[in-house]
Design an enzyme around this catalytic site. Structure first.
Site, short mmCIF file in Angstrom:
data_model
loop_
_atom_site.label_atom_id
_atom_site.label_comp_id
_atom_site.label_asym_id
_atom_site.label_seq_id
_atom_site.Cartn_x
_atom_site.Cartn_y
_atom_site.Cartn_z
CG ASP A 1 3.74 3.11 12.97
OD1 ASP A 1 4.39 3.54 13.95
OD2 ASP A 1 3.82 1.93 12.58
N GLY B 1 1.07 1.84 6.34
CA GLY B 1 1.61 1.10 5.21
C GLY B 1 3.07 1.45 4.99
NE ARG B 2 7.69 -0.54 3.52
CZ ARG B 2 7.54 -1.41 4.51
NH1 ARG B 2 6.73 -1.12 5.52
NH2 ARG B 2 8.18 -2.57 4.49
NE ARG C 1 -2.50 -4.98 -6.65
CZ ARG C 1 -1.50 -5.80 -6.34
NH1 ARG C 1 -0.48 -5.92 -7.16
NH2 ARG C 1 -1.53 -6.51 -5.23
CG HIS D 1 8.02 1.72 10.94
ND1 HIS D 1 8.58 1.77 9.70
CD2 HIS D 1 7.15 0.67 10.89
CE1 HIS D 1 8.10 0.82 8.92
NE2 HIS D 1 7.22 0.13 9.63
CG LEU E 1 -10.13 -4.76 2.22
CD1 LEU E 1 -10.28 -3.85 3.43
CD2 LEU E 1 -11.49 -4.99 1.56
N GLY E 2 -5.85 -5.71 2.06
CA GLY E 2 -5.22 -7.02 2.19
C GLY E 2 -5.48 -7.58 3.57
CD GLU F 1 9.76 4.68 8.53
OE1 GLU F 1 10.38 3.64 8.87
OE2 GLU F 1 8.54 4.70 8.35
#
Length: 322
Positions: free
Chosen positions: A257, A232-233, A176, A280, A153-154, A262
């Protein structure tokens, strides 16, 4: 006064290349060039600019004794060894904020497409099946009544949460630590959040600490109506476990995405009709990418002109030594 010398890794946006060429002495290198960079050039390089496709690792950093700053194109910077840079007093910058809204739009688009099978419905129409077979089958899933768990949740996660609230979703999050400025329900563990939700939105950064944390157990906890969206990643999800969960019906669908390797996407994912796959493109509008590129330029200009970066990453809150 001699211009600062910059090593540009790979091609960058015209805006970035033109701006840097005006202000600095720029040396361009492809991934194949990096290993053979001349020692005299390495000795002069004061800055590196680049994106995620050519890593700035300890081996490269050690070859650049005059390096002061690494300007990363992208909010994620797992391709840069920021912790090692910190030990060397090298500043690392990224491009946060300017892409948050664009990526959040993409995330919600993926969720809508996965839940309502919109890509499959479009393929059905284009193939003439509406005429030949009648209406597209009713979709099993809906957003009505869904509980969305956000992993990370950034800035982007909060932008997604605002949109999800407008769609009537109940918001949960795991990270975190608990964030005192939000009212969403916090979960101490990712598994606990998955057990409480049926929809998982992955916005976590890459790196060793998050590799494969969305695993078979987490996917099982989401349940047979579960939907996973990842902006995200790709490394955050155990990709083989995700493929198996989708094939077995452990979860219902996914909207992805990003991927582990990749641009190579597993054929097993491509073969699944009920999965939505994008190459992406989360922040890939001209507007947003230009804003990201300008921030790369601004970080370098501010560092060499004012001694302070605009957006340093948490590991390297440095100012320039005069």
């Amino acid at each position: 006064m001699a211009l600062a010398e910059i090593l540009m890794l790979g091609r960058m946006l015209p805006l970035v290349e033109t701006s840097l060429d005006k202000q600095f002495t720029v040396h361009r290198a492809t991934a194949a060039d990096v290993a053979a960079l001349p020692a005299d050039l390495c000795a002069r390089v004061q800055a590196v600019a680049g994106g995620p496709h050519i890593p700035v690792n300890a081996a490269l950093i050690d070859r650049l004794p005059s390096l002061e700053i690494v300007a990363n194109f992208g909010v994620g910077y797992d391709s840069v060894d920021a912790r090692y840079c910190a030990t060397k007093g090298i500043c690392v910058t990224n491009t946060p904020d300017v892409l948050s809204e664009e990526v959040a739009d993409t995330a919600m688009g993926l969720l809508l497409m996965a839940a309502r099978e919109l890509p499959a419905a479009e393929r059905y129409l284009r193939a003439g099946q509406w005429v030949a077979k009648g209406p597209f089958p009713l979709t099993r899933a809906t957003l009505r009544g869904r509980k969305l768990g956000i992993l990370g949740l950034g800035r982007i996660g909060k932008a997604i949460a605002r949109r999800a609230e407008a769609f009537g979703l109940e918001i949960h999050y795991h990270g975190r630590s608990r964030q005192p400025d939000v009212a969403y329900r916090y979960h101490e563990t990712l598994l606990g959040m998955a057990e409480a939700c049926d929809t998982l939105m992955v916005v976590a950064p890459g790196g060793a600490s998050t590799k494969g944390i969305v695993n078979a157990e987490v996917l099982q906890a989401l349940g047979p109506e579960g939907i996973v969206v990842n902006v995200g990643r790709g490394t955050v999800i155990d990709e083989p476990a995700l493929v198996k969960a989708l094939q077995d019906g452990t979860i219902l669908s996914a909207g992805l995405d990003v991927f582990e390797d990749e641009p190579r996407v597993p054929q097993a994912l491509i073969d699944l009709e009920h999965v939505v796959l994008l190459p992406h493109v989360g922040s890939a509008s001209q507007h947003t990418r230009n804003a990201m590129g300008q921030l790369v330029v601004d970080n370098l200009l501010s560092w060499f002109q004012n001694g302070k970066p605009v957006t340093p990453v948490a590991e390297t809150p440095f100012v320039r030594k005069v």
